[in-house]
Design a protein around this motif. Structure first.
Motif, PDB file in Angstrom:
ATOM      1  N   GLN A  90       0.921  -1.270  -0.076  1.00 14.63           N
ATOM      2  CA  GLN A  90       0.158  -0.056  -0.013  1.00 14.63           C
ATOM      3  C   GLN A  90       0.812   1.327   0.014  1.00 14.63           C
ATOM      4  O   GLN A  90       2.146   1.250   0.673  1.00 14.63           O
ATOM      5  N   GLY A  91       0.335   2.501  -0.711  1.00 12.74           N
ATOM      6  CA  GLY A  91       0.975   3.754  -0.328  1.00 12.74           C
ATOM      7  C   GLY A  91       1.800   3.905  -1.893  1.00 12.74           C
ATOM      8  O   GLY A  91       1.885   4.997  -2.244  1.00 12.74           O
ATOM      9  N   GLY A  92       2.108   3.057  -2.614  1.00 12.34           N
ATOM     10  CA  GLY A  92       2.751   3.418  -3.915  1.00 12.34           C
ATOM     11  C   GLY A  92       1.610   3.536  -5.095  1.00 12.34           C
ATOM     12  O   GLY A  92       0.659   3.268  -4.810  1.00 12.34           O
ATOM     13  N   PRO A  93       2.190   4.180  -6.367  1.00 13.20           N
ATOM     14  CA  PRO A  93       1.325   4.405  -7.355  1.00 13.20           C
ATOM     15  C   PRO A  93       0.962   3.146  -8.085  1.00 13.20           C
ATOM     16  O   PRO A  93       0.097   2.923  -8.943  1.00 13.20           O
ATOM     17  N   LEU A  94       1.686   2.073  -8.088  1.00  9.77           N
ATOM     18  CA  LEU A  94       1.300   0.918  -8.674  1.00  9.77           C
ATOM     19  C   LEU A  94       0.287   0.171  -8.023  1.00  9.77           C
ATOM     20  O   LEU A  94      -0.438  -0.598  -8.680  1.00  9.77           O
ATOM     21  N   SER A  95       0.188   0.224  -6.674  1.00 14.34           N
ATOM     22  CA  SER A  95      -0.651  -0.644  -6.110  1.00 14.34           C
ATOM     23  C   SER A  95      -2.056  -0.412  -6.440  1.00 14.34           C
ATOM     24  O   SER A  95      -2.889  -1.574  -6.813  1.00 14.34           O
ATOM     25  N   PRO A  96      -2.593   0.836  -6.718  1.00 15.59           N
ATOM     26  CA  PRO A  96      -4.261   0.727  -7.023  1.00 15.59           C
ATOM     27  C   PRO A  96      -4.331   0.279  -8.313  1.00 15.59           C
ATOM     28  O   PRO A  96      -5.521   0.063  -8.909  1.00 15.59           O
ATOM     29  N   LEU A  97      -3.168   0.471  -9.248  1.00 12.01           N
ATOM     30  CA  LEU A  97      -3.414  -0.012 -10.782  1.00 12.01           C
ATOM     31  C   LEU A  97      -3.608  -1.310 -10.737  1.00 12.01           C
ATOM     32  O   LEU A  97      -4.496  -1.867 -11.556  1.00 12.01           O
ATOM     33  N   LEU A  98      -2.669  -1.993 -10.063  1.00 18.27           N
ATOM     34  CA  LEU A  98      -2.790  -3.688  -9.858  1.00 18.27           C
ATOM     35  C   LEU A  98      -3.909  -4.014  -9.438  1.00 18.27           C
ATOM     36  O   LEU A  98      -4.808  -4.944 -10.035  1.00 18.27           O
ATOM     37  N   SER A  99      -4.634  -3.327  -8.264  1.00 18.77           N
ATOM     38  CA  SER A  99      -5.948  -3.825  -7.750  1.00 18.77           C
ATOM     39  C   SER A  99      -6.914  -3.623  -8.965  1.00 18.77           C
ATOM     40  O   SER A  99      -7.851  -4.483  -8.762  1.00 18.77           O
ATOM     41  N   ASN A 100      -7.038  -2.593  -9.491  1.00 17.42           N
ATOM     42  CA  ASN A 100      -7.928  -2.257 -10.227  1.00 17.42           C
ATOM     43  C   ASN A 100      -7.937  -3.361 -11.739  1.00 17.42           C
ATOM     44  O   ASN A 100      -9.005  -3.497 -12.162  1.00 17.42           O
ATOM     45  N   LEU A 101      -6.787  -3.731 -11.863  1.00 18.85           N
ATOM     46  CA  LEU A 101      -6.924  -4.825 -13.025  1.00 18.85           C
ATOM     47  C   LEU A 101      -7.433  -5.849 -12.436  1.00 18.85           C
ATOM     48  O   LEU A 101      -8.397  -6.689 -13.223  1.00 18.85           O
ATOM     49  N   VAL A 102      -7.264  -6.333 -11.190  1.00 18.15           N
ATOM     50  CA  VAL A 102      -8.105  -7.458 -10.609  1.00 18.15           C
ATOM     51  C   VAL A 102      -9.423  -7.425 -10.822  1.00 18.15           C
ATOM     52  O   VAL A 102     -10.210  -7.932 -11.165  1.00 18.15           O
ATOM     53  N   LEU A 103      -9.963  -6.179 -10.003  1.00 21.43           N
ATOM     54  CA  LEU A 103     -11.324  -5.702 -10.110  1.00 21.43           C
ATOM     55  C   LEU A 103     -12.084  -5.587 -11.585  1.00 21.43           C
ATOM     56  O   LEU A 103     -13.312  -5.208 -11.501  1.00 21.43           O
ATOM     57  N   ARG A 143     -19.915 -14.677  -3.683  1.00 16.47           N
ATOM     58  CA  ARG A 143     -19.380 -15.926  -4.119  1.00 16.47           C
ATOM     59  C   ARG A 143     -18.568 -15.571  -5.375  1.00 16.47           C
ATOM     60  O   ARG A 143     -17.280 -16.295  -5.302  1.00 16.47           O
ATOM     61  N   PHE A 144     -18.811 -14.786  -6.288  1.00 17.55           N
ATOM     62  CA  PHE A 144     -17.877 -14.656  -7.509  1.00 17.55           C
ATOM     63  C   PHE A 144     -16.655 -13.947  -6.867  1.00 17.55           C
ATOM     64  O   PHE A 144     -15.526 -14.340  -7.362  1.00 17.55           O
ATOM     65  N   ILE A 145     -16.732 -13.006  -6.291  1.00 19.81           N
ATOM     66  CA  ILE A 145     -15.399 -12.322  -5.602  1.00 19.81           C
ATOM     67  C   ILE A 145     -14.443 -13.473  -4.692  1.00 19.81           C
ATOM     68  O   ILE A 145     -13.227 -13.561  -4.897  1.00 19.81           O
ATOM     69  N   THR A 146     -15.052 -14.214  -4.208  1.00 17.85           N
ATOM     70  CA  THR A 146     -14.481 -15.229  -3.089  1.00 17.85           C
ATOM     71  C   THR A 146     -13.945 -16.155  -4.122  1.00 17.85           C
ATOM     72  O   THR A 146     -12.666 -16.611  -4.152  1.00 17.85           O
ATOM     73  N   HIS A 147     -14.716 -16.912  -4.833  1.00 12.43           N
ATOM     74  CA  HIS A 147     -14.308 -18.097  -5.687  1.00 12.43           C
ATOM     75  C   HIS A 147     -13.684 -17.929  -6.779  1.00 12.43           C
ATOM     76  O   HIS A 147     -12.600 -18.507  -7.397  1.00 12.43           O
ATOM     77  N   ARG A 148     -14.059 -16.822  -7.821  1.00 17.09           N
ATOM     78  CA  ARG A 148     -13.359 -16.355  -8.965  1.00 17.09           C
ATOM     79  C   ARG A 148     -12.190 -15.453  -8.774  1.00 17.09           C
ATOM     80  O   ARG A 148     -11.139 -15.587  -9.308  1.00 17.09           O
ATOM     81  N   LEU A 149     -12.208 -14.617  -8.117  1.00 19.02           N
ATOM     82  CA  LEU A 149     -11.340 -13.442  -7.770  1.00 19.02           C
ATOM     83  C   LEU A 149     -10.184 -13.783  -6.892  1.00 19.02           C
ATOM     84  O   LEU A 149      -9.219 -13.348  -6.410  1.00 19.02           O
ATOM     85  N   LYS A 150     -10.584 -14.913  -5.985  1.00 17.98           N
ATOM     86  CA  LYS A 150      -9.769 -15.109  -4.845  1.00 17.98           C
ATOM     87  C   LYS A 150      -9.513 -14.228  -3.768  1.00 17.98           C
ATOM     88  O   LYS A 150      -8.451 -13.736  -3.314  1.00 17.98           O
TER      89      LYS A 150
END
Length: 313
Positions: A90-103, A143-150
């Protein structure tokens, strides 16, 4: 995300295509339905799955190796580095970008199900027609977030409620037929806390310097919350802020003789100045008095550089 994926006119919104938070909020304003709010905990994201998602967009193996090193850099606690096998630092500029790729996969799934939703970062509102439908959507999407996105869902922050009862990106919505964006109570409380910190009686700085610091904070705050649709709230905060500053000035004058002299020099009548300077009331009470309104009018603070919270036409 490619610009060709942007659809500004549709009812679904996601934190992509360069949309600022204010534009995303406008996408979620025009509804009086119930909202199912889901908050995925992206700090628990699986590294292998995240890198597989990144690899679909990035072919450079050196870049993928660098991203993995970033993810596995570890966390320092009490001078010791602990390894990590999930989540994004957390705190770096790359963190929100990577999280957004997952979401982003969550966005696609909600679009496939034809839901009306607003998502920004890890905060997602799904608009439904009834509480029963909201609970059904909550269970299904969880369920989708838990099982599919882990990922895990923050149950403490997730709920089915009226939009006016929940906050989203620091805002909530009125319960009118045509809902309006309003500043959430917690955001207002934080604003007042920050102003109190900058106007504390123990701070030994001049009023112009104090106003300069407040102005820097206020411009950033208004750049975001000034987009609210309830100007009466901004008016009350503006009145409260000026009263706070008058209270500071009154405390800085300290002695009754000094207060009387300052009031007279600033155009207050002799009797009113004497009555106010000798009052037993505290600074906050005096800050709302007619004498201080004359001595320290709104124009005085404007001359010091304090910006208006409401732009009047």
């Amino acid at each position: 995300m490619p610009r060709s994926d942007c659809h500004p006119t549709r009812a679904t919104w996601g934190a992509r295509c360069g949309k600022p938070a204010r534009r995303v909020l406008r996408g979620g304003t025009g509804t009086s339905d119930l909202v199912a709010r889901l908050v995925p905990t992206h700090h628990r994201v699986n590294h292998d799955r995240l890198l597989a998602t990144v690899a679909k967009r990035v072919a450079d193996k050196r870049m993928l190796k660098l991203i993995r090193a970033f993810l596995e850099a570890g966390v320092m606690e009490d001078g010791l580095v602990s390894p990590v096998d999930e989540g994004t630092p957390q705190g770096g500029p790359l963190s929100p970008l990577l999280s957004n790729l997952v979401l982003d996969e969550l966005d696609r799934e909600l679009e496939r199900r034809d839901h009306r939703f607003v998502r920004y970062a890890d905060d997602c509102n799904i608009y439904v027609g009834s509480e029963r439908a909201g609970q059904r959507v909550m269970e299904s999407v969880t369920r989708f977030i838990t099982h599919r996105l882990k990922l895990k869902v923050n149950q403490a922050k997730s709920a089915v409620a009226q939009p006016r009862q929940r906050k989203f990106l620091g805002f909530s919505f009125t319960g009118e037929r045509e809902p309006r964006r309003r500043i959430a109570p917690k955001a207002i409380a934080r604003f007042k806390e920050r102003i109190r910190e900058r106007t504390h009686r123990t701070r030994s700085i001049s009023l112009p310097q104090m106003v300069k610091e407040i102005t820097t904070y206020l411009r950033g705050w208004l750049g975001y919350f000034g987009d609210c649709q309830t100007p009466s709230v901004l008016h009350r905060l503006e009145t409260w802020l000026r009263r706070r500053l008058r209270s500071v000035v009154w405390k800085q004058w300290k002695q009754g003789r000094t207060r009387f002299r300052e009031l007279r020099q600033r155009g207050v009548g002799k009797d009113l100045a004497a009555q106010t300077a000798g009052s037993p009331h505290g600074p906050w009470r005096i800050a709302n008095s007619p004498a201080l309104a004359i001595a320290l009018p709104n124009a005085y603070f404007a001359e010091l550089g304090l910006p208006p919270m409401i732009v009047r036409s």
